[in-house]
Scaffold this motif. Sequence first.
Motif, PDB file in Angstrom:
ATOM      1  N   ILE A   1      41.081 -14.468 -36.726  1.00 15.56           N
ATOM      2  CA  ILE A   1      39.826 -13.730 -36.611  1.00 15.56           C
ATOM      3  C   ILE A   1      40.060 -12.245 -36.861  1.00 15.56           C
ATOM      4  O   ILE A   1      39.289 -11.587 -37.585  1.00 15.56           O
ATOM      5  CB  ILE A   1      39.210 -13.946 -35.217  1.00 15.56           C
ATOM      6  N   GLY A   2      41.120 -11.707 -36.282  1.00 12.12           N
ATOM      7  CA  GLY A   2      41.393 -10.280 -36.427  1.00 12.12           C
ATOM      8  C   GLY A   2      41.653  -9.872 -37.867  1.00 12.12           C
ATOM      9  O   GLY A   2      41.163  -8.839 -38.330  1.00 12.12           O
ATOM     10  N   LEU A   3      42.414 -10.686 -38.594  1.00 12.16           N
ATOM     11  CA  LEU A   3      42.735 -10.351 -39.985  1.00 12.16           C
ATOM     12  C   LEU A   3      41.512 -10.499 -40.884  1.00 12.16           C
ATOM     13  O   LEU A   3      41.289  -9.690 -41.791  1.00 12.16           O
ATOM     14  CB  LEU A   3      43.880 -11.227 -40.486  1.00 12.16           C
TER      15      LEU A   3
ATOM     16  N   GLN B   1      41.421  -5.685 -35.912  1.00 10.78           N
ATOM     17  CA  GLN B   1      40.488  -5.527 -37.025  1.00 10.78           C
ATOM     18  C   GLN B   1      40.049  -4.076 -37.209  1.00 10.78           C
ATOM     19  O   GLN B   1      39.882  -3.617 -38.336  1.00 10.78           O
ATOM     20  CB  GLN B   1      39.282  -6.455 -36.841  1.00 10.78           C
ATOM     21  N   SER B   2      39.924  -3.327 -36.128  1.00  9.71           N
ATOM     22  CA  SER B   2      39.500  -1.929 -36.279  1.00  9.71           C
ATOM     23  C   SER B   2      40.605  -1.055 -36.862  1.00  9.71           C
ATOM     24  O   SER B   2      40.320  -0.009 -37.455  1.00  9.71           O
ATOM     25  CB  SER B   2      39.038  -1.365 -34.936  1.00  9.71           C
ATOM     26  N   SER B   3      41.862  -1.481 -36.720  1.00  9.51           N
ATOM     27  CA  SER B   3      42.965  -0.739 -37.330  1.00  9.51           C
ATOM     28  C   SER B   3      42.830  -0.717 -38.847  1.00  9.51           C
ATOM     29  O   SER B   3      43.161   0.284 -39.497  1.00  9.51           O
ATOM     30  CB  SER B   3      44.315  -1.361 -36.940  1.00  9.51           C
ATOM     31  N   PHE B   4      42.332  -1.805 -39.420  1.00  7.48           N
ATOM     32  CA  PHE B   4      42.118  -1.843 -40.864  1.00  7.48           C
ATOM     33  C   PHE B   4      41.062  -0.828 -41.280  1.00  7.48           C
ATOM     34  O   PHE B   4      41.197  -0.143 -42.290  1.00  7.48           O
ATOM     35  CB  PHE B   4      41.677  -3.249 -41.294  1.00  7.48           C
ATOM     36  N   GLY B   5      39.983  -0.739 -40.495  1.00  7.59           N
ATOM     37  CA  GLY B   5      38.919   0.194 -40.818  1.00  7.59           C
ATOM     38  C   GLY B   5      39.361   1.640 -40.717  1.00  7.59           C
ATOM     39  O   GLY B   5      39.088   2.453 -41.622  1.00  7.59           O
TER      40      GLY B   5
ATOM     41  N   GLY C   1      39.409  -7.702 -40.208  1.00  3.37           N
ATOM     42  CA  GLY C   1      40.096  -6.508 -40.689  1.00  3.37           C
ATOM     43  C   GLY C   1      39.838  -6.253 -42.168  1.00  3.37           C
ATOM     44  O   GLY C   1      39.641  -5.110 -42.585  1.00  3.37           O
ATOM     45  N   VAL C   2      39.832  -7.315 -42.960  1.00  2.00           N
ATOM     46  CA  VAL C   2      39.512  -7.175 -44.390  1.00  2.00           C
ATOM     47  C   VAL C   2      38.100  -6.616 -44.548  1.00  2.00           C
ATOM     48  O   VAL C   2      37.848  -5.710 -45.357  1.00  2.00           O
ATOM     49  CB  VAL C   2      39.645  -8.532 -45.105  1.00  2.00           C
ATOM     50  N   ALA C   3      37.168  -7.158 -43.755  1.00  2.00           N
ATOM     51  CA  ALA C   3      35.786  -6.670 -43.813  1.00  2.00           C
ATOM     52  C   ALA C   3      35.706  -5.211 -43.382  1.00  2.00           C
ATOM     53  O   ALA C   3      34.989  -4.405 -43.988  1.00  2.00           O
ATOM     54  CB  ALA C   3      34.899  -7.537 -42.920  1.00  2.00           C
TER      55      ALA C   3
END
Length: 268
Positions: free
Chosen positions: A205-207, A54-58, A210-212
Motif C-alpha cells: 500500500i505504501g509503495l 508514501q508521503s516520503s515519495f511526495g 508513494g508512486v501516486a
Amino acid sequence: MDLLTPESLGILFAVGLLAGFVDSIAGGGGLLTIPALLAAGLSPAEALATGKLQSSFGSLSATIKFVRRGEVHPASMRTMILCTFIGAGAGATLVQMLDPSFLRDVIPILLIGIALYLLLSPKAGDVDAHQRIGEHAFALSIGTGIGFYDGFFGPGTGTFFAIAFVSLLGYNLRKATAHTKVLNLTSNLASLLFFIAGGHVLWTIGLLMGVAQYIGAQAGAHMVIRNGARVVRPMLVVASIVITAKLVWSDEHNILRELFTAAAAWIA
C-alpha cells in the motif's frame, strides 16, 4: 476488509495522488491520507507508518523539483535538517509506545483540530515578513518541535513549517514552500526509519500510494513555481472533515462518537 482489492488500492492511489498535489502546494496532505488509511482498515500505528512511506515519495518529488529550479539549497540547511531529524525520530519512537485505543480516540480529535486551525488561521502569505529569530534558534525550536510533531502524528506539518519560515525568518511564500519540502522530507525519512524498525509499514500500500504521491507532488510543485500557493486550503479542510467524520461514525467505540451520541440523547 481486504486492503489489496483493486477497488481499495484504486481509492488509495487516488488519495495519494491528490495528497501529493496538495502537500507540495500548501502542506497538509496527511489530512487526506491518514484518515483514508484508517478508514481502509489499518491500525493507527500502521496508518501512521505507511503514511510516512508514501508521503516520503511526495516530499522527495517536490524537493527534487525545487532544488533543480534553484529555489532551495539543502547544504545551507544542515542545522535545520539535523534538528528536524532528531525531533521526528523522537516523535516516531514515542507514538509506537502508546496504547492503540488511545491513538484511535486522539487521532480524529487531532485531525479536526488541525483542519479547524487551517480554516481559521491567516494564510502564510499574509504574515508580516520580518526576520524575528536567527537560523540556529529556528532550527532548535521549529526544526525540533515540528519534526517531533511530524514523527508523532504529521498532518499539517508542511503548513506549520511554511508559516514558521514566513513569520520567523521573513521568507516569501514561494521560498518558504521550497525550504519546507526539505525539512518535510527529512522528518518523513527519519520517522519512516523508526517505523520500519517497529515493523508497522505495509509496503504494498505504501509503495503504491508513494508512486501516486510522487506524480501529484511534481504537478503541485510546478504550480507553486509558476503561480504561487493560492489554492487548495478550502478543499483540504472540507475533505479532511468529511473523511474524519466518516472515520468517527464508522467506529462505534470512538470517544467522539460516544460524546456526540450522548449529547444528542441529552438534547432529545
